[in-house]
Design a protein around this motif. Structure first.
Motif, PDB file in Angstrom:
ATOM      1  N   TYR A 187     -91.015  40.671  10.362  1.00  0.00           N
ATOM      2  CA  TYR A 187     -91.311  40.170  11.575  1.00  0.00           C
ATOM      3  C   TYR A 187     -92.239  38.975  11.142  1.00  0.00           C
ATOM      4  CZ  TYR A 187     -94.803  43.097  12.908  1.00  0.00           C
ATOM      5  OH  TYR A 187     -95.785  43.766  12.948  1.00  0.00           O
ATOM      6  N   VAL A 188     -91.857  38.145  11.984  1.00  0.00           N
ATOM      7  CA  VAL A 188     -93.217  37.083  12.192  1.00  0.00           C
ATOM      8  C   VAL A 188     -93.595  36.296  13.268  1.00  0.00           C
ATOM      9  CG1 VAL A 188     -93.853  34.705  11.402  1.00  0.00           C
ATOM     10  CG2 VAL A 188     -92.192  35.622  10.303  1.00  0.00           C
ATOM     11  N   LEU A 189     -94.815  36.982  14.297  1.00  0.00           N
ATOM     12  CA  LEU A 189     -95.241  36.828  15.366  1.00  0.00           C
ATOM     13  C   LEU A 189     -96.397  35.540  15.428  1.00  0.00           C
ATOM     14  CD1 LEU A 189     -96.753  40.206  16.469  1.00  0.00           C
ATOM     15  CD2 LEU A 189     -94.323  38.786  16.492  1.00  0.00           C
ATOM     16  N   VAL A 190     -95.832  34.197  16.109  1.00  0.00           N
ATOM     17  CA  VAL A 190     -96.890  32.599  16.109  1.00  0.00           C
ATOM     18  C   VAL A 190     -96.655  32.359  17.110  1.00  0.00           C
ATOM     19  CG1 VAL A 190     -96.274  30.418  15.018  1.00  0.00           C
ATOM     20  CG2 VAL A 190     -94.846  32.263  13.829  1.00  0.00           C
ATOM     21  N   GLN A 191     -98.303  31.580  16.943  1.00  0.00           N
ATOM     22  CA  GLN A 191     -99.264  31.259  18.363  1.00  0.00           C
ATOM     23  C   GLN A 191     -99.424  29.944  18.759  1.00  0.00           C
ATOM     24  OE1 GLN A 191    -101.083  33.811  21.375  1.00  0.00           O
ATOM     25  NE2 GLN A 191    -101.312  33.085  22.700  1.00  0.00           N
ATOM     26  N   PHE A 192     -98.965  28.997  18.932  1.00  0.00           N
ATOM     27  CA  PHE A 192     -99.981  27.868  18.601  1.00  0.00           C
ATOM     28  C   PHE A 192     -99.751  27.165  20.120  1.00  0.00           C
ATOM     29  CE2 PHE A 192     -97.846  27.657  14.348  1.00  0.00           C
ATOM     30  CZ  PHE A 192     -99.513  27.300  13.502  1.00  0.00           C
ATOM     31  N   PHE A 193    -101.477  26.402  20.622  1.00  0.00           N
ATOM     32  CA  PHE A 193    -101.419  26.181  21.409  1.00  0.00           C
ATOM     33  C   PHE A 193    -101.030  24.473  21.464  1.00  0.00           C
ATOM     34  CE2 PHE A 193    -104.006  22.454  23.597  1.00  0.00           C
ATOM     35  CZ  PHE A 193    -104.156  23.295  24.683  1.00  0.00           C
ATOM     36  N   ILE A 194    -100.560  24.095  20.461  1.00  0.00           N
ATOM     37  CA  ILE A 194     -99.763  22.365  19.703  1.00  0.00           C
ATOM     38  C   ILE A 194     -98.984  22.842  18.958  1.00  0.00           C
ATOM     39  CG2 ILE A 194    -100.471  19.844  19.393  1.00  0.00           C
ATOM     40  CD1 ILE A 194    -102.849  20.275  21.292  1.00  0.00           C
ATOM     41  N   ILE A 195     -97.612  22.278  19.300  1.00  0.00           N
ATOM     42  CA  ILE A 195     -96.892  22.113  18.771  1.00  0.00           C
ATOM     43  C   ILE A 195     -96.027  20.533  18.381  1.00  0.00           C
ATOM     44  CG2 ILE A 195     -94.567  22.240  17.120  1.00  0.00           C
ATOM     45  CD1 ILE A 195     -95.229  25.901  18.274  1.00  0.00           C
ATOM     46  N   HIS A 196     -96.756  19.924  17.745  1.00  0.00           N
ATOM     47  CA  HIS A 196     -95.701  18.300  17.214  1.00  0.00           C
ATOM     48  C   HIS A 196     -94.586  18.460  16.502  1.00  0.00           C
ATOM     49  CE1 HIS A 196     -98.805  17.126  19.922  1.00  0.00           C
ATOM     50  NE2 HIS A 196     -99.396  16.558  18.436  1.00  0.00           N
ATOM     51  N   ASP A 197     -93.757  17.294  17.543  1.00  0.00           N
ATOM     52  CA  ASP A 197     -92.002  17.146  16.957  1.00  0.00           C
ATOM     53  C   ASP A 197     -92.223  15.906  15.484  1.00  0.00           C
ATOM     54  OD1 ASP A 197     -89.752  17.448  15.364  1.00  0.00           O
ATOM     55  OD2 ASP A 197     -89.037  15.807  17.759  1.00  0.00           O
ATOM     56  N   ASP A 198     -93.094  16.472  14.804  1.00  0.00           N
ATOM     57  CA  ASP A 198     -93.744  15.241  13.620  1.00  0.00           C
ATOM     58  C   ASP A 198     -93.650  16.092  12.047  1.00  0.00           C
ATOM     59  OD1 ASP A 198     -96.519  17.456  13.804  1.00  0.00           O
ATOM     60  OD2 ASP A 198     -97.393  15.901  14.163  1.00  0.00           O
ATOM     61  N   VAL A 199     -93.719  15.580  11.103  1.00  0.00           N
ATOM     62  CA  VAL A 199     -93.178  16.108   9.579  1.00  0.00           C
ATOM     63  C   VAL A 199     -94.279  17.430   9.707  1.00  0.00           C
ATOM     64  CG1 VAL A 199     -94.098  15.794   7.497  1.00  0.00           C
ATOM     65  CG2 VAL A 199     -93.914  13.420   8.928  1.00  0.00           C
ATOM     66  N   LEU A 200     -95.197  17.755   9.715  1.00  0.00           N
ATOM     67  CA  LEU A 200     -95.896  19.869  10.004  1.00  0.00           C
ATOM     68  C   LEU A 200     -95.019  20.309  11.302  1.00  0.00           C
ATOM     69  CD1 LEU A 200     -97.743  21.543   8.680  1.00  0.00           C
ATOM     70  CD2 LEU A 200     -99.343  20.875  10.730  1.00  0.00           C
ATOM     71  N   GLY A 201     -94.763  19.968  12.021  1.00  0.00           N
ATOM     72  CA  GLY A 201     -93.904  20.278  13.553  1.00  0.00           C
ATOM     73  C   GLY A 201     -92.091  21.040  13.027  1.00  0.00           C
ATOM     74  N   ARG A 202     -91.763  19.983  12.178  1.00  0.00           N
ATOM     75  CA  ARG A 202     -90.524  20.147  11.938  1.00  0.00           C
ATOM     76  C   ARG A 202     -90.612  20.869  10.348  1.00  0.00           C
ATOM     77  NH1 ARG A 202     -90.219  14.714  13.150  1.00  0.00           N
ATOM     78  NH2 ARG A 202     -90.474  13.840  11.425  1.00  0.00           N
ATOM     79  N   ARG A 203     -92.156  21.111   9.370  1.00  0.00           N
ATOM     80  CA  ARG A 203     -92.256  22.245   8.602  1.00  0.00           C
ATOM     81  C   ARG A 203     -91.607  23.486   9.406  1.00  0.00           C
ATOM     82  NH1 ARG A 203     -97.070  20.607   5.032  1.00  0.00           N
ATOM     83  NH2 ARG A 203     -96.013  22.360   3.771  1.00  0.00           N
ATOM     84  N   LEU A 204     -92.888  23.719  10.205  1.00  0.00           N
ATOM     85  CA  LEU A 204     -92.774  25.319  10.425  1.00  0.00           C
ATOM     86  C   LEU A 204     -91.483  25.366  11.595  1.00  0.00           C
ATOM     87  CD1 LEU A 204     -94.336  27.521  12.070  1.00  0.00           C
ATOM     88  CD2 LEU A 204     -95.106  25.550  13.918  1.00  0.00           C
ATOM     89  N   ARG A 205     -90.732  24.715  11.303  1.00  0.00           N
ATOM     90  CA  ARG A 205     -89.563  24.735  12.750  1.00  0.00           C
ATOM     91  C   ARG A 205     -88.332  25.651  11.540  1.00  0.00           C
ATOM     92  NH1 ARG A 205     -86.228  19.815  13.514  1.00  0.00           N
ATOM     93  NH2 ARG A 205     -86.446  19.983  11.792  1.00  0.00           N
ATOM     94  N   ASP A 206     -88.484  24.492  10.193  1.00  0.00           N
ATOM     95  CA  ASP A 206     -87.749  25.555   9.394  1.00  0.00           C
ATOM     96  C   ASP A 206     -87.902  26.447   8.396  1.00  0.00           C
ATOM     97  OD1 ASP A 206     -86.113  22.187   9.752  1.00  0.00           O
ATOM     98  OD2 ASP A 206     -87.251  21.356   8.459  1.00  0.00           O
ATOM     99  N   ALA A 207     -89.489  26.429   7.895  1.00  0.00           N
ATOM    100  CA  ALA A 207     -89.514  27.951   8.023  1.00  0.00           C
ATOM    101  C   ALA A 207     -89.151  29.000   8.819  1.00  0.00           C
ATOM    102  CB  ALA A 207     -91.561  27.523   7.688  1.00  0.00           C
ATOM    103  N   LEU A 208     -89.276  28.438  10.259  1.00  0.00           N
ATOM    104  CA  LEU A 208     -89.026  29.972  11.236  1.00  0.00           C
ATOM    105  C   LEU A 208     -87.852  30.117  10.755  1.00  0.00           C
ATOM    106  CD1 LEU A 208     -91.423  28.900  13.785  1.00  0.00           C
ATOM    107  CD2 LEU A 208     -91.626  30.846  11.815  1.00  0.00           C
ATOM    108  N   LEU A 209     -87.112  28.860  11.003  1.00  0.00           N
ATOM    109  CA  LEU A 209     -85.739  29.216  10.568  1.00  0.00           C
ATOM    110  C   LEU A 209     -84.483  29.730   9.776  1.00  0.00           C
ATOM    111  CD1 LEU A 209     -84.263  25.752  12.410  1.00  0.00           C
ATOM    112  CD2 LEU A 209     -84.026  27.974  13.388  1.00  0.00           C
TER     113      LEU A 209
END
Length: 473
Positions: free
Chosen positions: A141-163
Motif C-alpha cells: 500500500y501507499v498512503l499519500v497526503q499533500f496540501f497542494i497538488i497541481h496538474d503540472d509536470v510534477l503533479g502528473r508524475r505523481l499521478r502516473d506513479a500512483l497509477l
C-alpha cells in the motif's frame, strides 16, 4: 419606500453583526482575534459579516469529538499492545523518555520512539526522487497526503506513479486539501479513480463547517508499506522544484523515516482518512529498529483541546540551552512563541531565524517585516534568504534535536491548520541539519535594526496595518 427598505436592510445587518460579534466573543481563540472581529462586525457589518461566515470559526466542529472517538475505537495504545498480532493493529514499541519534550507527548497523547533511521532531503529534486523511488518499490500500500497538488509536470508524475502501483495491485490512498488544491481539475482525479487509486479531498463535511475556509489540512505525508515514511514542507507542484519564477529557486526540506515512528505517521493519516471516507486505510507494523534516532511525530490541529502547535513551539524553544535556529516562510509569531524566543536570548541561547527576502503573500510578508524588526531589538538574529524563496519549516535545538515538517510560525498553523512535523533527537541527523542551515545562512543577509528606520513613515504605517490582520494570516 426605497429609503425605508435601505434602513430596514441596514438595521438587519447591524443586528446580525451584533449576534455574530457575540459568537466571536464566545468562540474566537484569542482576545486579539475576538476584538478585531467584534469591532468590524458591530461597526461595519456590511463588509465583515460575510467574511466572518467564511473565516470566523476557530474550532473544527464535529472533528473534535470524532477525533477522540476514533482514537478510542481504532488507535488506542493499550489495544495495540494487548493484541500485537491482530491484523491491521500496529504494535507499540516502548517509548523513549526525554524530559525536555515529555510535555509535548502528554499534550498530544503521543510518544517518542527509538530505533529510527533518518535521511535528510534538501530541496524538491532530491526529495521527490526519493519519494518516487519508495512508491515504485511499494508492494502492499501507499498512503499519500499533500496540501497542494497541481496538474503540472510534477503533479502528473505523481499521478502516473500512483497509477502504476495501483495497476500492480497495490492499495493506493490519496488525500489532498480541497482549498489548497482548488485548481486541480476533475479530470486529474477521475483518471486516478479510474485507475484504481482511492483519491479524496479533505473536506469539512459537517454543515456548521460548510462555509469555512479555515481548517485546512496542511500536512504532507507519504507512507509506503508501513516501512518508510516522508514528512516535510514540499507539495506536489512544479514551483516546489524551482520551476516557476519569480520565487525560484525554491528552497525547501523534507525528511525520510524508517522505523517505529512510521506507525505514528500512519495513525495521523488514518484519522484524516477516516474523517473523510468513514473507512480505515491499510496498515502494517513498521520495522522495530532501523537506526539510532529517537523520533516523535507531532500532529497538531484545530481538533486539539489546546493550541497545540503554538505550545509545541513554545516548549521546544524553552528546552534549548545553547542554540535555537529556525527557518520559516512566515514569521508572524503569537505572544507565547515570541516571548519564548526573547527569553531564550536572555538565557544566553543563540537564537537565529531565517525568513524569505521576497514575498509570496504580500500582507504576511509585511507583517513578518515588522516582527523581524522587533525581534532584532530583542537580540534575536534575523536573516533573509537571498537566492530564492525559502519555504522550509525546520528547527534546530542545541546539538541533538532537529524538527522537520509542515508547521509555519503563524496564526494559521498555530490555530487553524492541521499540521505535522517530526521531532528527532539524534546528533548525526542534527549535524546534517546544522550543515544545511549554515549553508543557508551563508546565502542570507542579516536584518539590521536600522532597516526599519530607513523606511518612510507611510511604509512603516503599512507594516503596522498589516500586523492588524494577524488573526487571519
Amino acid at each position: 419606500m426605497i429609503g425605508s427598505m435601505i434602513a430596514i436592510a441596514a438595521l438587519t445587518l447591524h443586528v446580525a453583526g451584533i449576534f455574530a460579534a457575540m459568537h466571536a466573543v464566545m468562540h474566537t481563540r484569542t482576545a486579539q482575534g475576538a476584538f478585531a472581529w467584534v469591532l468590524g462586525l458591530v461597526l461595519l457589518p456590511y463588509v465583515t459579516l460575510i467574511p466572518y461566515f467564511f473565516l470566523g470559526s476557530s474550532h473544527f466542529g464535529g472533528y473534535v469529538d470524532l477525533h477522540r472517538q476514533r482514537q478510542a475505537r481504532f488507535f488506542m495504545l493499550h489495544e495495540e499492545a494487548e493484541h500485537p498480532a491482530r491484523p491491521g493493529i500496529l504494535p507499540v514499541t516502548a517509548p523513549v523518555n526525554d524530559e525536555r519534550y515529555e510535555a509535548i507527548g502528554r499534550m498530544l497523547k503521543t510518544a517518542m520512539h527509538g530505533g529510527n533511521g533518518l535521511a535528510l532531503h534538501i530541496d524538491g529534486d532530491d526529495a521527490f526522487k526519493a519519494m518516487f523511488a519508495a512508491i515504485a518499490r511499494a508492494e502492499h500500500y501507499v498512503l499519500v497526503q499533500f496540501f497542494i497538488i497541481h496538474d503540472d509536470v510534477l503533479g502528473r508524475r505523481l499521478r502516473d506513479a500512483l497509477l502504476d502501483r495501483a495497476a500492480a495491485g497495490v492499495q493506493v490512498c490519496l488525500l489532498y486539501d480541497g482549498i489548497g488544491s482548488h485548481d486541480l481539475p476533475a479530470s486529474y482525479i477521475e483518471a486516478l479513480r479510474s485507475g484504481g487509486v482511492n483519491a479524496h479531498p479533505f473536506a469539512t463535511r459537517r454543515w456548521r463547517n460548510r462555509l469555512q475556509l479555515n481548517f485546512r489540512n496542511h500536512r504532507k505525508v507519504l507512507v509506503v508499506d508501513g516501512v518508510r515514511g516522508f514528512v516535510g514542507g514540499l507539495n506536489a507542484g512544479d514551483e516546489y522544484l524551482g520551476a516557476k519564477p519569480p520565487l525560484s529557486p525554491w528552497r525547501d526540506t523534507h525528511m525520510e523515516i524508517e522505523g517505529p515512528a512510521v506507525a505514528d505517521l500512519q495513525r495521523v493519516f488514518a484519522e484524516d482518512w477516516y474523517w473523510v471516507t468513514g473507512e480505515r486505510p491499510p496498515s502494517s507494523p513498521p520495522p522495530e529498529r532501523c537506526g539510532r534516532a529517537n523520533t516523535m511525530i507531532v500532529a497538531t490541529g484545530p481538533a486539539d483541546r489546546q493550541e497545540s502547535c503554538s505550545l509545541f513551539f513554545t516548549q521546544a524553544i524553552h528546552a534549548a540551552t545553547r542554540r535555537v535556529w529556525i527557518t520559516t516562510p512566515y514569521f508572524v509569531p503569537d505572544q507565547a512563541v515570541f516571548g519564548a524566543l526573547r527569553l531564550a536570548v536572555f538565557r544566553g541561547v543563540d537564537v537565529r531565524i531565517l525568513i524569505p527576502s521576497r514575498p509570496d503573500h504580500r500582507t504576511v510578508f509585511m507583517a513578518s517585516t515588522l516582527y523581524a524588526h522587533e525581534a532584532t531589538l530583542a537580540g534575536i538574529r534575523m536573516f533573509r534568504y537571498q537566492p530564492g524563496f525559502i519555504h522550509q519549516k525546520v528547527m534546530l535545538i542545541d546539538d541533538d534535536t532537529a524538527v522537520v515538517g509542515s508547521m509555519n510560525m503563524d496564526n494559521r498553523s498555530f490555530r487553524l491548520n492541521f499540521e505535522i512535523s517530526a521531532l528527532n533527537v539524534d546528533t548525526t541527523f542534527a549535524d546534517q541539519i546544522e550543515a544545511m542551515l549554515v549553508h543557508d545562512f551563508a546565502q542570507s543577509e542579516e536584518v539590521n535594526q536600522n532597516d526599519y528606520d530607513r523606511l518612510t513613515y507611510l511604509q512603516r504605517v503599512a507594516l503596522h496595518v498589516a500586523r492588524l490582520f494577524d488573526p487571519v494570516l
